[in-house]
Design an enzyme around this catalytic site. Structure first.
Site: not given
Ligand SMILES: *[C@@H]1O[C@H](CO)[C@@H](O)[C@H](O)[C@H]1NC(C)=O
Ligand SMILES: *[C@@H]1O[C@H](CO)[C@@H](O)[C@H](O)[C@H]1NC(C)=O
Ligand SMILES: *[C@@H]1O[C@H](CO)[C@@H](O)[C@H](O)[C@H]1NC(C)=O
Ligand SMILES: *[C@@H]1O[C@H](CO)[C@@H](O)[C@H](O)[C@H]1NC(C)=O
Ligand SMILES: *[C@@H]1O[C@H](CO)[C@@H](O)[C@H](O)[C@H]1NC(C)=O
Length: 427
Positions: A161, A406, A409
């Site tokens: 990702s 998070d 990311h």
């Protein structure tokens, strides 16, 4: 540290798993779930995130001592296309008059997961930092020039990702320079293709989070304990890479669940016969060798250029940068400016595996070494301005960064734009 935890597990007191082991397991799971926030359907179990507060060290990849393991001589010997320019050493400079190449409004292809501004992030300084190498000038990304260089070519990003973020950044950096009827996008489970028709160019993303085959590729398995890798098998993915002109690979964070890597020799049908549990650096080396063998045996270096993006650091432990009261990367709005800053979210052992394997390959591979520059950017992550279950975090969830921030990311526009600026300089 994690090793000593599993040692504990072997002699449980009073027939129960010690609390510390439970925490490790639950937190490894939480770590895994954060990684999969993109795959909404697989998030059924993210309520686990609520169970317990996870001490940062269990969420962060295994801590290692000071990193640089490939010495500088070796780095200098590598065959860089760019003479004399070491992208690794430099500093971030704030410049508000430097406009990002795109915005969340101007580009329709930014996943909600990383659309921080739309998701309510109040500050925007993180968009205006510029990486300045010490001894050279990193050329500004010029979309018109990039499109010209990509003419008639397929550029494919392959990996996890984080790599998908780099792909979206590239697509968006080019997007507004292509007339509306000259571009198209097709998103797929493993392969997504953006096409710039008038240039006969495609910018593609292929999902293969470990590069090698695993039972958790297309249908992501949330629980890292249940994931099994076939470290010696890559062709199922690699058949999709054949004929591509520019290949950009990455793989790192999925190896860092803190657990041993279950490695199967042979097909999944034989999974019952048992797998071997390997330490991450060992498994990573075997997996990357498989990748390197594929490249060396399949890629024609006269036609195809190969890049490898190094590990994208995670920022799960605010004490790393001296913010003892902080919660992961939550609330951080400025980079760590200390030169050479390196936290616990980058595992030097895996970095040195990349260095030593790439060095011995027949096909030249250009390393896009993003780790050091990204290490500084504790301010660049999506934090609580992201999504879960396909929905932007609500106010209650945002107020609970310990469980929901998070710090893996990156917001777009943001840090991955700089990774592409480096890639651009090689094109
Ligand atoms: C800031 O960015 C502007 C616009 O790109 C540029 O002209 C200027 O030189 C930059 N300033 C510094 C100090 O780098
Ligand atoms: C377009 O690019 C592909 C490779 O990506 C190439 O095979 C094809 O010949 C090109 N077509 C034209 C019209 O240039
Ligand atoms: C690549 O080009 C060189 C020089 O033109 C040639 O000697 C070599 O055989 C080519 N390699 C492949 C794999 O086609
Ligand atoms: C985060 O920032 C807000 C606003 O500046 C502040 O009220 C809050 O105390 C901060 N929280 C933490 C954990 O730093
Ligand atoms: C990337 O740069 C770091 C220094 O920041 C260095 O230690 C490492 O060896 C480099 N990695 C590779 C694969 O060249």
């Amino acid at each position: 540290m994690l090793a000593s935890q599993s040692h504990l597990a072997m002699k449980p007191s009073k027939g129960k798993l010690p609390f510390s082991v439970m925490v490790v397991i639950v937190c490894a799971l939480a770590f895994a779930l954060i990684l999969y926030a993109e795959d909404v359907k697989s998030l059924a179990r993210s309520s686990m995130l609520k169970l317990k507060s996870c001490p940062a060290q269990y969420l962060a990849p295994a801590h290692t001592a000071k990193t640089p393991t490939v010495d500088e001589e070796e780095i200098d010997e590598r065959d860089y296309d760019l003479e004399e320019c070491d992208m690794v050493k430099g500093r971030w400079v704030f410049n508000r008059s430097r406009k990002p190449l795109y915005t969340e409004e101007s580009c329709p292809y930014i996943d909600r997961q990383v659309s921080c501004h739309t998701n309510g992030r109040p500050d925007d300084d993180y968009r205006y930092w510029e990486w300045q190498p010490d001894n050279c000038v990193l050329p500004r990304f010029d979309a018109a020039v990039a499109l010209e260089r990509l003419k008639g070519k397929r550029l494919m990003f392959v990996g996890d990702s984080l790599q998908r973020g780099q792909w979206m950044s590239m697509v968006c950096s080019l997007y507004s320079h292509i007339p509306p009827d000259q571009k198209s996008m097709k998103r797929g489970h493993s392969l997504s293709i953006f096409q710039a028709k008038e240039y006969n160019a495609t910018i593609e993303f292929y999902w293969a989070p470990f590069l090698v085959e695993s039972n958790s590729d297309i249908k992501v398995i949330g629980d890292p304990k249940k994931r099994i890798l076939r470290l010696d098998s890559i062709s199922k993915h690699a058949q999709h890479w054949i004929g591509v002109d520019i290949l950009v690979f990455n793989t790192y964070v999925w190896w860092m669940s803190g657990l041993k890597i279950k490695s199967l020799w042979g097909s999944f049908a034989n999974a019952e016969e048992g797998y071997e549990e390997l330490d991450a650096p060992i498994a990573y080396r075997i997996g990357l060798r498989t990748w390197a063998n594929w490249v060396d045996s399949t890629v024609n270096p006269n036609k195809t250029r190969v890049f490898f993006t190094t590990m994208s650091p995670t920022h799960m432990r605010s004490s790393d940068w001296g913010n003892d009261k902080g919660i992961r990367c939550y609330n951080e709005t400025r980079p760590v400016l200390k030169r050479g800053y390196w936290g616990s979210g980058s595992d030097g052992r895996l970095m040195s595996v990349v260095g030593s394997i790439v060095k011995r390959m027949k096909v030249p591979v250009s390393v896009i070494n993003i780790t050091q520059l990204s290490e500084h950017r504790i301010d660049g992550h999506t934090s609580v301005y992201t999504e879960t279950h396909g929905k932007v975090l609500n106010d209650e969830q945002k107020a609970d960064p310990l469980h929901n921030a998070d710090c893996i990311h990156w917001c777009l526009p943001g840090v991955p734009d700089t990774w592409n600026q480096i890639l651009y300089s090689y094109l």
